[in-house]
Design an enzyme around this catalytic site. Structure first.
Site, short mmCIF file in Angstrom:
data_model
loop_
_atom_site.label_atom_id
_atom_site.label_comp_id
_atom_site.label_asym_id
_atom_site.label_seq_id
_atom_site.Cartn_x
_atom_site.Cartn_y
_atom_site.Cartn_z
CE1 TYR A 318 13.25 57.87 -10.47
CE2 TYR A 318 12.33 57.77 -12.69
CZ TYR A 318 12.48 57.22 -11.43
OH TYR A 318 11.87 56.05 -11.14
CB CYS A 603 19.02 13.07 -32.10
SG CYS A 603 20.12 13.86 -33.28
CB CYS A 606 22.53 15.62 -29.81
SG CYS A 606 20.79 15.85 -30.20
CB CYS A 620 17.04 16.14 -32.02
SG CYS A 620 18.37 17.27 -32.50
CG HIS A 623 21.52 17.38 -34.91
ND1 HIS A 623 21.46 17.12 -33.55
CD2 HIS A 623 22.71 17.99 -35.13
CE1 HIS A 623 22.58 17.53 -32.97
NE2 HIS A 623 23.37 18.07 -33.91
ZN LIG Z 1 20.29 16.00 -32.39
#
Ligand SMILES: [Zn+2]
Length: 674
Positions: A318, A603, A606, A620, A623
């Site tokens: 098993y 940000c 991004c 953000c 970053h």
């Molecule tokens: Zn960012």
DNA sequence: GCAAGGTC
């Protein structure tokens, strides 16, 4: 409790193979096939017995309610509610009809909380709990089974209660949070998508999130080392050392010149020892999955499915076990004699058979119901497919290794003095290969054999300064992520690999060339789970559930108390989240909770929600962290080498191990300084 | 349709 005289005893096994073994142990030789299901009948100690198998859980929790919060659920036939469990119907029907004619019931499922629940629910729905008992055994060997059936126990109702509680708690957390996530997604992105969360999958996802941040915000450290080429006897040996110091570039250059001038080193200390390399224990499933990936890059889920099919063909025991121990009663000589018919193992096995005694190495890991994975001694009747062959071969070799002699490694460490500095070089020689001959996947470390005397002079042929850059932790693979789950104590042998696959199926994870990474959706789900359901986001929830289950088993707590506690935590929160989702102006707040751009503060790189501000730049969390790491790192770099900030940023951009967020911040800073 | 846990 006295067994009635009339009628038969219905023995419920957890799975077909276990039913076969129980019948064999109790000498119940009457085999019948009912509705395609193998059942066994006969007499044990004067009573008529009938053994029939379940196939794991035959009942499942379900609700008729839509939406959330949802706290009403009931047990329903599994084959009815789960598409992939339709095969279970025939087992369900057979147990249902055999239960009608029985006068007694024995729950002979695995002796753990799940086995207790499997048997309990079958007896509760089809039989009579007041005429039931529990068979208690820790392996499916004849000795244990006979003893278990001679000493049947009262039904283990506290184990059952703990098991039911585990199901309910997981259901309440999982279903409610999954539905809340889907509702969030619909509100924010406008379309329906199947999403999920749970006690095991959510902490696993968040671990990938953490690794993602670690890697993508990584700034390499710079190090200066001295490289040396030495003449050792008739050979040349290349080594690198920092002499235990964190050298600056200038120090390294000065040291190089000084060492060149001396041109030799002296052996000032010699230490030799013999290291005993014990054979590895036989496989449990996590070890097998880890090794199959390491040796043949087979994913953990595929390894389990291959092992499952080898088990169904009776070639191995098993596979869904955590044990690294073999039963004391296992007859190794019989298994070995059978394996010696296979060409690959013939020679090695015949040597093993000459040993006066065969005692396998044991590991510390245990399992309540099944021993370590081992070959049964039955041989393949038809040629195995390539991957089956690889997994079977690994299992056989690991089993043979566990019965083999230790390997012996001679390790000699020489301390060399050059100037006023010391460095060590190590010679490694295999004195006896032992188990390494049959299980040669183990890395013993590069074997390099040489010999030096105390006081001997060693010529230095070449000296250089080497610049190195540090690397972040590797991205997870399915194998290393499974290992993380195991170490964190979440999931079981049977579920871990499948749960990793679920994270892929949901679109939370993706495969990249360097390993597993988070998708954008995975990042959103991690963030919102951490913000709204912090308990579910940590492995700590599993510890807390386990503590409560233990207390149910000892009688200190009841299932209802635990369920009430979960409800009291979750219900108010779900109600306020629902209110937020139902309101018209909530999208902005919801996007904020998910770490998404919320409109006003985003940000500059991004457009995600800005949480940092540096040099007048909104950044953000990714970053922002990358910016901080770059600044910190420049401090250490500039102490070690003469470099301007711009030169440093350009260097970071050129290094492969620099993280994605770090590069993006570096590019931005470079462009602003032009 | 959502969990995690059994097993095919
Ligand atoms: Zn960012």
């Amino acid at each position: 409790m006295r067994l009635r005289d009339a009628g038969y005893v219905l023995v419920i096994a957890e799975k077909p193979r276990a039913a076969d073994k129980i019948a064999m142990a109790l000498n119940l030789s009457g085999k019948r096939v009912v509705n395609g299901v193998r059942v066994w009948e006969g007499f044990f100690e004067g009573r008529k017995f009938l053994v029939a198998p379940a196939v794991g859980h035959l009942f499942s929790l379900d609700t008729e309610e839509k939406g959330f919060p949802v706290f009403t659920y009931k047990w329903v036939p599994r084959w009815l509610v789960e598409r992939k469990s339709r095969y279970a119907r025939k087992y369900f029907e057979v147990l249902k009809s055999l239960a009608r004619g029985a006068s007694e019931y024995v729950n002979a499922c695995d002796y753990d909380i799940e086995g207790s629940v499997i048997g309990y629910l079958i007896i509760k729905h089809f039989g009579d709990l007041s005429r039931s008992r529990r068979a208690k055994f820790s392996s499916l060997t004849k000795e244990e089974l006979v003893s278990a059936f001679r000493n049947l126990q009262p039904l283990d109702l506290r184990m059952v209660e703990a098991g039911l509680c585990r199901h309910e708690v997981d259901w309440i957390w999982g279903i409610n949070v999954s539905r809340a996530l889907m509702s969030f997604y619909k509100k924010v992105f406008g379309d329906f998508k199947i999403l999920s969360a749970g006690r095991v999958q959510t902490p696993t996802l968040i671990e990938v999130f953490r690794r993602h941040v670690e890697r993508e915000c990584f700034v390499p450290e710079i190090k200066f080392n001295i490289s040396l080429k030495l003449r050792v006897g008739s050979e040349e040996l290349s080594i690198r050392s920092n002499f235990g110091k964190d050298l600056t570039e200038e120090e390294a250059n000065r040291l190089k010149i000084a060492i060149e001038r001396v041109g030799k080193a002296r052996v000032v200390d010699v230490k030799s020892r013999t290291e005993v390399l014990r054979p590895p224990p036989p496989f449990n499933l996590p070890d097998l999955q880890y090794e199959a990936y390491r040796v043949a890059k087979i994913s953990p889920a595929l390894t389990l499915s291959i092992a499952e099919s080898l088990y169904l063909d009776q070639l191995i025991s098993y596979p869904r076990t955590n044990s690294q121990k073999l039963p004391k009663t296992l007859n190794h000589r019989t298994i070995l004699r059978s394996l010696s018919n296979l060409e690959d193992y013939e020679e090695y096995v015949s040597e093993l058979l000459k040993k006066p005694s065969l005692a396998p190495v044991e590991g510390s890991k245990e399992d309540p119901a099944h021993p370590a994975i081992h070959p049964t001694g039955y041989l393949p009747r038809k040629p195995l497919k390539e991957r089956e062959r690889v997994v079977y071969d690994l299992i056989v070799r690991r089993y043979l290794a566990s019965l083999s002699d230790e390997a012996l490694l001679r390790i000699s460490t020489y301390v060399l003095r050059v100037l006023d500095l010391e460095l060590a070089i190590t010679s490694r020689e295999l004195l006896r290969s032992g188990w390494l001959r049959i299980y040669d996947y183990e890395e013993v470390g590069a074997l390099k054999k040489f010999s030096l005397r105390l006081g001997e002079e060693v010529s230095i042929l070449d000296v250089g300064v080497v610049k190195t850059f540090s690397k972040p932790s590797d991205a997870y693979t399915k194998s290393s992520l499974l290992k993380w789950m195991e170490r964190s104590g979440i999931g079981t042998e049977a579920t871990r690999a499948e749960i990793i696959e679920t994270l892929f199926k949901r679109g939370y994870l993706k495969q990249t060339t360097s390993g597993i990474d988070l998708t954008e959706l995975g990042s959103v789900i991690s963030t919102i789970s951490t913000n709204l359901f912090s308990e579910l986001s940590s492995v700590q929830l599993t510890r807390e559930v386990e503590e409560r289950l233990d207390k149910i088993i000892t009688g200190e707590l009841s299932k209802d108390e635990v369920v009430r506690e979960v409800t009291s935590v979750l219900k108010p929160r779900l109600i306020s989240i629902k209110k937020l989702l139902d309101s018209d102006e909530s999208v902005k707040e919801l996007r904020r909770l998910a770490g998404l751009d919320s409109g006003d503060a985003s940000c500059v790189i991004c457009q995600r929600l800005a949480e940092f501000s540096y040099e007048g730049l909104r950044l953000c969390r990714f970053h922002g962290i990358a910016y901080e790491r770059l600044r910190e790192s420049y401090e250490t770099w500039s102490k070690k080498t003469k470099i301007s900030f711009i030169e440093f940023l350009n260097k970071v951009l050129s290094l492969k191990s620099s993280g994605k967020y770090v590069r993006e911040v570096a590019e931005l800073l470079i462009s602003r300084r032009k």
